[in-house]
Design a protein around this motif. Structure first.
Motif, PDB file in Angstrom:
ATOM      1  N   TYR A  94      -8.203   7.520   7.026  1.00 26.77           N
ATOM      2  CA  TYR A  94      -8.228   6.490   8.069  1.00 26.77           C
ATOM      3  C   TYR A  94      -9.136   6.890   9.223  1.00 26.77           C
ATOM      4  O   TYR A  94      -8.800   6.748  10.391  1.00 26.77           O
ATOM      5  CB  TYR A  94      -6.800   6.139   8.519  1.00 26.77           C
ATOM      6  N   CYS A 109      -4.271  -3.585   6.335  1.00 24.88           N
ATOM      7  CA  CYS A 109      -4.768  -2.278   5.916  1.00 24.88           C
ATOM      8  C   CYS A 109      -6.228  -2.173   6.334  1.00 24.88           C
ATOM      9  O   CYS A 109      -6.991  -3.124   6.169  1.00 24.88           O
ATOM     10  CB  CYS A 109      -4.637  -2.113   4.406  1.00 24.88           C
ATOM     11  N   SER A 110      -6.607  -1.000   6.846  1.00 22.40           N
ATOM     12  CA  SER A 110      -8.007  -0.834   7.261  1.00 22.40           C
ATOM     13  C   SER A 110      -8.956  -0.867   6.066  1.00 22.40           C
ATOM     14  O   SER A 110     -10.164  -0.939   6.242  1.00 22.40           O
ATOM     15  CB  SER A 110      -8.185   0.473   8.036  1.00 22.40           C
ATOM     16  N   ALA A 115      -1.574   1.669   8.291  1.00 21.19           N
ATOM     17  CA  ALA A 115      -1.267   3.081   8.032  1.00 21.19           C
ATOM     18  C   ALA A 115      -0.281   3.675   9.032  1.00 21.19           C
ATOM     19  O   ALA A 115       0.432   4.625   8.718  1.00 21.19           O
ATOM     20  CB  ALA A 115      -2.554   3.898   8.026  1.00 21.19           C
ATOM     21  N   ARG A 139       0.862  -1.177   0.000  1.00 25.99           N
ATOM     22  CA  ARG A 139       0.000   0.000   0.000  1.00 25.99           C
ATOM     23  C   ARG A 139       0.901   1.229   0.000  1.00 25.99           C
ATOM     24  O   ARG A 139       1.719   1.396   0.910  1.00 25.99           O
ATOM     25  CB  ARG A 139      -0.877  -0.003   1.256  1.00 25.99           C
TER      26      ARG A 139
HETATM   27 MO    MO Z   1      -3.617   1.080   4.729  1.00 25.18          MO
END
Ligand code: MO
Ligand code: MTE
Length: 377
Positions: free
Chosen positions: A234, A93-94, A209, A44
């Protein structure tokens, strides 16, 4: 950076975006191993991949610390000053499984320019480095009521016509608990350039993140960072939030992921030919240092559940996922829906349906994973 993608990543990676490069492993390889090979770890990025020469590299610790100073990599790696730590960590990753939110609400989803992740924006690796707490101690500790640390990545990206560094913050309490690492090794190898060479932050149990790649500066501050990645991205918005009434302060800054799980095989729309048992496998994960205790599968929409035997789950560790496999009894001819859910050690479980957790920003798709397969018995 495309050359680097070809050099460092597996040829079967699914490329979500060429620039900035974002990619995830193909479904059949996500949970092939409980420790993800580096070449298959999802990627990412918000900007380009900086090429940093480790010889001239130095990293700065400043802001509200007693003695601001810089460190070379050799100084950080000096085991007489900073004891080496190695930890196996899942980075999620969210945005994992965001595609399900996009598909449920195509109209609204289309307006959100976000990577359409499937179930592969999660990976597990053994990271080696040192505890950040020790480095802050070597700078004489925090002063003047500092409560957060800001982490600068060397990559840049455009936001509102400005060139920004990748920049987020993490509370000091997390650092103090020795749950924030400065790392330079991933699965026994030097960090790949794509994953942050030469220095990467790894925040145990927080969303990806916060684990800043290409780290070159840490600044001690009083309040969470006002940088866009921390204060505008986020965020977990309430369901009423949409384009018309977007207020960043309404969002919760996402740190720990709730418990979630996914079926990696079979996959939706697959025709499965079997002898009364469908071979299933997948992953289960919970953020914040909680771990999966039980994984269950249902064939009737989520009323009755089969329990995956514990010996079919990979090792239980504080900061990682558990991969699992199960032979699901099935005598149906035709379409069947398979549902998966996990319970973590705090007995949290997953919302039943993706519609109940839809949110602007399309983060945290943690609802029970549902797939439809065509069963031929
Ligand atoms: Mo992410
Ligand atoms: N660090 C920098 N410098 N730049 C980034 O764009 N992306 C973050 C994080 N660290 C990012 C970063 C996000 S959103 C995630 S999910 C993880 O890195 C992904 O880590 P990976 O690419 O090693 O899988």
């Amino acid at each position: 950076s495309w050359d680097l993608v070809q050099k460092e990543k597996h040829p079967e990676m699914l490329h979500l975006l060429q620039f900035p490069y974002n990619g995830e492993p193909p479904k059949r390889l996500v949970t092939d191993k409980a420790i993800t090979p580096n070449s298959l770890h999802f990627v990412r990025n918000h900007g380009g991949i900086p090429i940093i020469d480790s010889e001239d590299f130095s990293f700065d610790m400043d802001g509200l610390v007693a003695n601001p100073r810089s460190f070379t990599l050799d100084e950080l790696m000096d085991e007489s000053k900073f004891p080496r730590v190695e930890t196996t960590v899942t980075i999620q990753c969210s945005g994992t499984r965001r595609i399900e939110q996009i598909l449920k609400y195509p109209g609204q989803g289309d307006e959100v320019p976000q990577a359409p992740w499937a179930e592969g924006a999660i990976g597990t690796a053994r990271y080696a480095g040192i505890s950040l707490k020790k480095v802050i101690k070597a700078c004489g500790g925090l002063i003047d009521g500092a409560k957060h640390l800001e982490f600068y990545g060397a990559d840049t990206y455009f936001k509102d016509d400005k060139v920004m560094n990748y920049l987020v913050s993490v509370p000091w309490s997390k650092v103090k608990a020795n749950e924030v690492l400065l790392t330079w090794e991933m699965n026994g190898e030097p960090l790949p350039r794509i994953h942050g060479y030469p220095l990467r932050l790894v925040v145990l149990g927080y969303i990806g993140a916060r684990s800043v790649k290409w780290l070159y500066r840490i600044k001690a501050i009083k309040n969470p960072s006002l940088a866009p990645v921390q204060s505008q991205e986020y965020l977990y918005f309430p369901q009423q939030t949409g384009k018309h009434n977007l207020k960043f302060t309404d969002g919760i800054q996402i740190q720990e992921m709730p418990v979630s799980s996914a079926i990696m095989s079979p996959w939706t729309k697959q025709v499965v030919i079997h002898n009364g048992k469908i071979q299933c496998n997948g992953w289960a994960y919970s953020g914040g240092g909680r771990w999966p205790e039980r994984v269950e599968l249902s064939m009737d929409g989520g009323f009755n559940w089969y329990t995956v035997p514990l010996e079919n789950l990979s090792e239980k560790r504080k900061w990682t996922w558990r991969t699992w496999k199960f032979e699901l009894p099935c005598d149906v001819e035709g379409w069947v829906e398979i549902v998966c859910r996990c319970w973590d050690n705090a007995l949290n479980t997953q919302p039943s349906n993706v519609r109940t957790s839809w949110n602007w920003g399309l983060h945290v798709t943690s609802s029970c994973h549902r797939i439809s397969v065509y069963s031929i018995n």
